[in-house]
Design a protein around this motif. Structure first.
Motif, mmCIF file in Angstrom:
data_model
loop_
_atom_site.group_PDB
_atom_site.id
_atom_site.type_symbol
_atom_site.label_atom_id
_atom_site.label_comp_id
_atom_site.label_asym_id
_atom_site.label_seq_id
_atom_site.Cartn_x
_atom_site.Cartn_y
_atom_site.Cartn_z
ATOM 1 N N PRO A 59 80.298 26.509 13.394
ATOM 2 C CA PRO A 59 79.733 26.722 14.709
ATOM 3 C C PRO A 59 79.458 28.215 14.934
ATOM 4 C CG PRO A 59 81.811 25.492 14.878
ATOM 5 C CD PRO A 59 81.646 25.924 13.467
ATOM 6 N N GLU A 60 78.441 28.479 15.722
ATOM 7 C CA GLU A 60 78.012 29.846 15.950
ATOM 8 C C GLU A 60 79.151 30.692 16.508
ATOM 9 O OE1 GLU A 60 74.630 32.241 18.472
ATOM 10 O OE2 GLU A 60 74.198 30.191 17.828
ATOM 11 N N GLY A 61 79.351 31.860 15.913
ATOM 12 C CA GLY A 61 80.349 32.801 16.396
ATOM 13 C C GLY A 61 81.775 32.526 15.969
ATOM 14 N N VAL A 62 82.004 31.495 15.137
ATOM 15 C CA VAL A 62 83.378 31.146 14.765
ATOM 16 C C VAL A 62 83.781 31.722 13.404
ATOM 17 C CG1 VAL A 62 84.977 29.234 14.281
ATOM 18 C CG2 VAL A 62 83.337 29.050 16.154
ATOM 19 N N PHE A 63 82.946 31.576 12.398
ATOM 20 C CA PHE A 63 83.358 31.917 11.035
ATOM 21 C C PHE A 63 82.695 33.161 10.443
ATOM 22 C CE2 PHE A 63 84.385 27.355 11.298
ATOM 23 C CZ PHE A 63 85.746 27.445 11.035
ATOM 24 N N GLY A 64 81.779 33.792 11.150
ATOM 25 C CA GLY A 64 81.102 34.973 10.619
ATOM 26 C C GLY A 64 82.048 36.115 10.305
ATOM 27 N N GLU A 65 82.865 36.504 11.276
ATOM 28 C CA GLU A 65 83.804 37.613 11.068
ATOM 29 C C GLU A 65 84.864 37.251 10.023
ATOM 30 O OE1 GLU A 65 83.736 40.797 12.159
ATOM 31 O OE2 GLU A 65 81.754 40.254 12.917
ATOM 32 N N ALA A 66 85.269 35.992 9.993
ATOM 33 C CA ALA A 66 86.253 35.562 8.996
ATOM 34 C C ALA A 66 85.673 35.658 7.588
ATOM 35 C CB ALA A 66 86.711 34.133 9.279
ATOM 36 N N ALA A 67 84.419 35.281 7.429
ATOM 37 C CA ALA A 67 83.771 35.382 6.115
ATOM 38 C C ALA A 67 83.678 36.839 5.687
ATOM 39 C CB ALA A 67 82.394 34.735 6.161
ATOM 40 N N ILE A 68 83.341 37.730 6.619
ATOM 41 C CA ILE A 68 83.275 39.162 6.310
ATOM 42 C C ILE A 68 84.651 39.669 5.877
ATOM 43 C CG2 ILE A 68 82.962 41.468 7.298
ATOM 44 C CD1 ILE A 68 80.679 40.252 8.997
ATOM 45 N N LYS A 69 85.702 39.285 6.597
ATOM 46 C CA LYS A 69 87.055 39.710 6.229
ATOM 47 C C LYS A 69 87.405 39.235 4.821
ATOM 48 C CE LYS A 69 89.218 40.085 10.754
ATOM 49 N NZ LYS A 69 90.300 39.611 11.626
ATOM 50 N N ASN A 70 87.053 37.983 4.509
ATOM 51 C CA ASN A 70 87.360 37.450 3.184
ATOM 52 C C ASN A 70 86.580 38.180 2.099
ATOM 53 O OD1 ASN A 70 89.344 35.325 3.538
ATOM 54 N ND2 ASN A 70 87.794 34.338 4.786
ATOM 55 N N LEU A 71 85.336 38.494 2.371
ATOM 56 C CA LEU A 71 84.541 39.232 1.385
ATOM 57 C C LEU A 71 85.091 40.645 1.194
ATOM 58 C CD1 LEU A 71 82.106 39.243 -0.511
ATOM 59 C CD2 LEU A 71 80.709 39.965 1.425
ATOM 60 N N GLU A 72 85.450 41.307 2.293
ATOM 61 C CA GLU A 72 85.980 42.675 2.211
ATOM 62 C C GLU A 72 87.355 42.724 1.545
ATOM 63 O OE1 GLU A 72 83.811 44.842 5.976
ATOM 64 O OE2 GLU A 72 85.753 43.881 6.304
ATOM 65 N N LYS A 73 88.165 41.672 1.683
ATOM 66 C CA LYS A 73 89.498 41.639 1.083
ATOM 67 C C LYS A 73 89.439 41.302 -0.403
ATOM 68 C CE LYS A 73 91.639 38.601 3.552
ATOM 69 N NZ LYS A 73 92.641 37.760 4.203
ATOM 70 N N SER A 74 88.275 40.927 -0.872
ATOM 71 C CA SER A 74 88.117 40.527 -2.257
ATOM 72 C C SER A 74 87.525 41.670 -3.080
ATOM 73 C CB SER A 74 87.193 39.318 -2.342
ATOM 74 O OG SER A 74 87.706 38.258 -1.578
ATOM 75 N N VAL A 75 87.696 41.556 -4.349
ATOM 76 C CA VAL A 75 87.110 42.527 -5.262
ATOM 77 C C VAL A 75 85.910 41.856 -5.912
ATOM 78 C CG1 VAL A 75 87.475 43.879 -7.346
ATOM 79 C CG2 VAL A 75 89.339 43.592 -5.701
#
Length: 101
Positions: A59-75
Protein backbone atom coordinates in the motif's frame (compact mmCIF):
# COMPACT_ATOMS: atom_id res chain seq x y z
CA UNK A 1 5.89 -13.62 17.07
CA UNK A 2 5.52 -13.97 13.30
CA UNK A 3 8.44 -14.48 10.98
CA UNK A 4 8.78 -11.93 8.24
CA UNK A 5 9.96 -12.59 4.73
CA UNK A 6 11.28 -9.92 2.43
CA UNK A 7 11.81 -11.04 -1.13
CA UNK A 8 14.08 -9.01 -3.35
CA UNK A 9 14.03 -9.79 -7.03
CA UNK A 10 17.44 -8.68 -8.22
CA UNK A 11 18.71 -8.57 -11.74
CA UNK A 12 21.39 -11.18 -12.57
CA UNK A 13 24.07 -8.48 -12.41
CA UNK A 14 23.57 -8.05 -8.66
CA UNK A 15 24.79 -9.88 -5.61
CA UNK A 16 23.22 -8.65 -2.37
CA UNK A 17 24.54 -9.81 0.99
CA UNK A 18 22.31 -8.83 3.90
CA UNK A 19 24.36 -8.33 7.05
CA UNK A 20 21.45 -7.76 9.47
CA UNK A 21 17.89 -8.95 9.97
CA UNK A 22 15.44 -7.41 7.48
CA UNK A 23 13.40 -4.43 8.63
CA UNK A 24 9.59 -4.75 8.49
CA UNK A 25 7.53 -1.72 9.58
CA UNK A 26 6.17 -2.41 13.07
CA UNK A 27 2.70 -0.99 12.34
CA UNK A 28 2.39 -3.06 9.16
CA UNK A 29 3.50 -6.21 10.96
CA UNK A 30 1.06 -5.66 13.84
CA UNK A 31 -1.79 -5.05 11.35
CA UNK A 32 -0.76 -8.07 9.21
CA UNK A 33 -0.22 -5.85 6.17
CA UNK A 34 1.82 -7.23 3.27
CA UNK A 35 2.96 -5.41 0.16
CA UNK A 36 5.90 -4.24 -1.88
CA UNK A 37 8.06 -1.32 -2.90
CA UNK A 38 10.00 -0.71 -6.09
CA UNK A 39 13.23 1.25 -5.66
CA UNK A 40 15.28 3.04 -8.27
CA UNK A 41 18.96 3.70 -7.59
CA UNK A 42 22.28 4.43 -9.23
CA UNK A 43 25.51 2.49 -9.10
CA UNK A 44 28.51 4.86 -9.16
CA UNK A 45 32.02 3.68 -9.94
CA UNK A 46 32.50 2.49 -6.33
CA UNK A 47 29.77 -0.13 -6.88
CA UNK A 48 27.68 0.96 -3.85
CA UNK A 49 24.08 2.05 -4.40
CA UNK A 50 23.22 5.76 -4.22
CA UNK A 51 20.40 8.20 -5.08
CA UNK A 52 17.71 5.77 -3.92
CA UNK A 53 14.12 6.69 -4.82
CA UNK A 54 10.77 4.96 -4.28
CA UNK A 55 9.18 4.40 -7.70
CA UNK A 56 6.11 2.52 -6.50
CA UNK A 57 4.79 1.22 -3.19
CA UNK A 58 1.73 -0.81 -2.22
CA UNK A 59 0.00 0.00 0.00
CA UNK A 60 1.11 3.53 -0.76
CA UNK A 61 3.38 5.02 1.89
CA UNK A 62 3.83 1.79 3.87
CA UNK A 63 6.87 -0.07 2.54
CA UNK A 64 8.94 2.53 0.65
CA UNK A 65 11.04 3.68 3.60
CA UNK A 66 11.39 0.10 4.84
CA UNK A 67 12.73 -1.02 1.46
CA UNK A 68 15.24 1.86 1.50
CA UNK A 69 16.38 0.87 5.01
CA UNK A 70 16.84 -2.74 3.89
CA UNK A 71 18.80 -1.70 0.82
CA UNK A 72 21.00 0.68 2.84
CA UNK A 73 21.66 -1.97 5.54
CA UNK A 74 22.83 -4.40 2.88
CA UNK A 75 26.09 -4.61 1.05
CA UNK A 76 25.60 -4.49 -2.70
CA UNK A 77 28.35 -5.66 -4.99
CA UNK A 78 27.88 -5.45 -8.72
CA UNK A 79 29.51 -8.30 -10.56
CA UNK A 80 28.94 -6.81 -14.01
CA UNK A 81 30.87 -3.64 -14.77
CA UNK A 82 28.15 -2.69 -17.27
CA UNK A 83 25.91 -1.94 -14.25
CA UNK A 84 28.14 0.93 -13.12
CA UNK A 85 26.93 4.41 -14.01
CA UNK A 86 23.34 3.32 -14.71
CA UNK A 87 20.00 3.50 -12.88
CA UNK A 88 18.46 0.25 -11.74
CA UNK A 89 15.08 -0.77 -10.32
CA UNK A 90 14.49 -3.56 -7.81
CA UNK A 91 11.26 -4.80 -6.22
CA UNK A 92 11.14 -5.57 -2.48
CA UNK A 93 8.19 -7.77 -1.52
CA UNK A 94 7.16 -7.81 2.16
CA UNK A 95 5.37 -10.95 3.35
CA UNK A 96 4.52 -12.45 6.73
CA UNK A 97 5.08 -16.18 7.07
CA UNK A 98 2.33 -18.14 8.79
CA UNK A 99 -0.87 -16.79 10.29
CA UNK A 100 -1.06 -13.29 11.68
CA UNK A 101 -1.76 -12.88 15.35
Amino acid sequence: MNKVLILVLFLPITVLATKVAPYYPKEALEACVEGYAVLSFEVPSEGIVSNIQVVESYPEGVFGEAAIKNLEKSVSVYANKEAVGKRHEEKFTFEIEGECE
